[in-house]
Scaffold this motif. Structure first.
Motif, PDB file in Angstrom:
ATOM      1  N   ASP A  64       0.422  -5.475   1.043  1.00 40.80           N
ATOM      2  CA  ASP A  64       0.197  -4.375   0.106  1.00 40.80           C
ATOM      3  C   ASP A  64       1.274  -3.307   0.310  1.00 40.80           C
ATOM      4  O   ASP A  64       1.567  -2.919   1.440  1.00 40.80           O
ATOM      5  N   GLU A  65       1.831  -2.826  -0.816  1.00 38.82           N
ATOM      6  CA  GLU A  65       2.868  -1.805  -0.714  1.00 38.82           C
ATOM      7  C   GLU A  65       2.349  -0.540  -0.031  1.00 38.82           C
ATOM      8  O   GLU A  65       3.094   0.190   0.612  1.00 38.82           O
ATOM      9  N   GLN A  66       1.063  -0.281  -0.173  1.00 40.89           N
ATOM     10  CA  GLN A  66       0.472   0.916   0.440  1.00 40.89           C
ATOM     11  C   GLN A  66       0.272   0.767   1.948  1.00 40.89           C
ATOM     12  O   GLN A  66      -0.007   1.745   2.629  1.00 40.89           O
ATOM     13  N   THR A  69      -4.389  -2.422   5.441  1.00 40.96           N
ATOM     14  CA  THR A  69      -5.653  -1.680   5.384  1.00 40.96           C
ATOM     15  C   THR A  69      -6.091  -1.245   6.776  1.00 40.96           C
ATOM     16  O   THR A  69      -6.568  -0.123   6.975  1.00 40.96           O
ATOM     17  N   ASN A 268       0.809   6.571  -5.884  1.00 41.50           N
ATOM     18  CA  ASN A 268       0.565   5.144  -5.744  1.00 41.50           C
ATOM     19  C   ASN A 268       1.526   4.344  -6.624  1.00 41.50           C
ATOM     20  O   ASN A 268       2.043   3.308  -6.209  1.00 41.50           O
ATOM     21  N   THR A 272       4.296   1.716  -5.164  1.00 44.56           N
ATOM     22  CA  THR A 272       4.203   0.306  -5.517  1.00 44.56           C
ATOM     23  C   THR A 272       5.338  -0.150  -6.427  1.00 44.56           C
ATOM     24  O   THR A 272       5.487  -1.348  -6.675  1.00 44.56           O
ATOM     25  N   GLY A 277       6.756  -2.026   0.712  1.00 44.71           N
ATOM     26  CA  GLY A 277       5.949  -2.117   1.919  1.00 44.71           C
ATOM     27  C   GLY A 277       6.764  -2.045   3.192  1.00 44.71           C
ATOM     28  O   GLY A 277       7.899  -2.519   3.258  1.00 44.71           O
TER      29      GLY A 277
END
Length: 398
Positions: A64-66, A69, A268, A272, A277
């Motif tokens: 995930d680019e964010q 988790t 966001n 993205t 990432g």
């Protein structure tokens, strides 16, 4: 400096001096680049993950680019403890890179205010995106509001200089002065931003160096900050990741643009679209840095640099400096010492220290107009090099 970024100029002068004096052993107390080995627990986590990439079971591609988790959750729990949630944390390749992406988020049609002196990226990045305006004859930019932070105002600016609807860059502990703002001071900043429609870009890259328990390590310790502030931070100084590249930003859900659009929504999209990432290997190192054993290791690492700073302060307050009226500003909560040499221009004293002591520093004027006559000393260095540099500095003729 209208000619560009400060640190390449420091590097250029060092190279030219070294070429002309090949026998000189130059010691750098200039750029804030960590020098000590990454602690073993954190290193092993990255090694194990990297080895796993050589197997079918352990291989991973895009994430995930964010960010992971698990890492977003750990940052929220360990470093923000209820002040931010995991979905408000965005993992990146460093605070400097996040600042650049934030500047692309807000674009060129925005007012800019910076502490003076300040980390050069705030101004130079604003120049690149077209938000700083033209430079005047003194090298300052017309679209930037400079907020003098001097000994006379205890290095906290006059906030009334800030115009409405301005992007305020604020760093604590500050680079280069090393001063960490109090909770009361940050409350003044937050209240001003809320009243005047400003957004604070709060750079907390040196928060791990704060040892005074009364000082805030995040702006979100201040009531109201979630409605007006984005925070950026980094593993670079916390865990020695300067070359590994790992950082994060926090964008609270309550933070909105004037039209009510959530800033997190657009952030966001930026993350993205313009970013793919952080390294999976680096992120697993970040996870290890924030578990119980990793936190113990990183505290010891930071303490090493703080002890370097203590040694440097003792040298820079010696008789030859005191008799010349040199003033040393150091709080014990930062890796930097901010040192004023009366009657000297910053670049002139930089050259003198390089020539007489073979020690590289950073000229204060490169951080802004209020930095003139100052030099920044960095505590990032091997202990033996720091001690040798101090011996040389004690003989500086002022």
């Amino acid at each position: 400096m209208t000619a560009g970024y400060l640190f390449p100029e420091v590097a250029r002068r060092r190279r030219e001096y070294a070429a002309a004096h090949p026998d000189a052993k130059i010691i750098s107390l200039g750029i804030g680049n960590t020098t000590e080995a990454i602690p073993p627990h954190i290193t092993q986590a990255m090694v194990s993950y990297a080895q796993g990439l050589g197997t079918r079971v352990g291989y991973s591609g895009y994430g995930d680019e964010q960010g992971l988790t698990s890492l977003r959750k750990r940052i929220a729990e360990v470093l923000y403890s209820g002040m931010a949630s995991e979905d408000e944390v965005f993992i990146s390749d460093g605070a400097k890179c996040d600042i650049a992406r934030i500047q692309s988020l807000f674009g060129s049609n925005v007012g800019i205010a910076v502490q003076d002196p300040a980390y050069p990226v705030y101004v130079d990045g604003s120049v690149i995106v077209g938000a700083a305006g033209a430079a005047d004859s003194s090298g300052c930019y017309k679209g930037v509001t400079y907020l003098p932070c001097t000994a006379e105002n205890n290095f906290f600016p006059d906030l009334s200089l800030i115009k409405d609807n301005t992007l305020i860059y604020f760093c604590s502990p500050n680079n280069p002065t090393g001063v960490a703002s109090t909770k009361a001071q940050l409350k003044q900043l937050v209240d001003y931003a809320l009243r005047h429609g400003c957004i604070i870009i709060y750079d907390a890259a040196y928060s791990a160096f704060i040892r005074d328990e009364s000082l805030p390590r995040t702006i979100y310790e201040v009531e109201g900050a979630r409605r007006c502030a984005i925070e950026v931070n980094s593993f670079s100084k916390l865990a020695g990741f300067t070359g590994i590249r790992l950082g994060w930003s926090v964008v609270p859900s309550e933070l909105t643009f004037a039209d009510g659009t959530p800033v997190r929504q657009d952030w966001n999209r930026v993350m993205t679209t313009l970013f793919n990432g952080a390294s999976n290997i680096a992120q697993h190192g970040g996870l290890a840095a924030l578990d119980e054993e990793g936190r113990k290791e990183t505290r010891e690492l930071v303490d090493y640099y703080l002890e370097n700073a203590r040694i440097m302060k003792a040298a820079l307050t010696g008789e030859n400096f005191a008799s010349a009226g040199v003033r040393v500003f150091y709080t014990g909560d930062s890796p930097y010492l901010w040192v004023q040499f009366p009657k000297w221009k910053s670049w002139d004293i930089f050259d003198k220290i390089l020539d007489e002591c073979h020690v590289v520093t950073t000229p204060g004027s490169g951080f802004g107009p209020a930095g003139e006559s100052y030099v920044r000393f960095s505590s990032f260095g091997h202990r033996e090099d720091v001690e040798e540099a101090c011996r040389r500095l004690s003989k500086l003729k002022l």
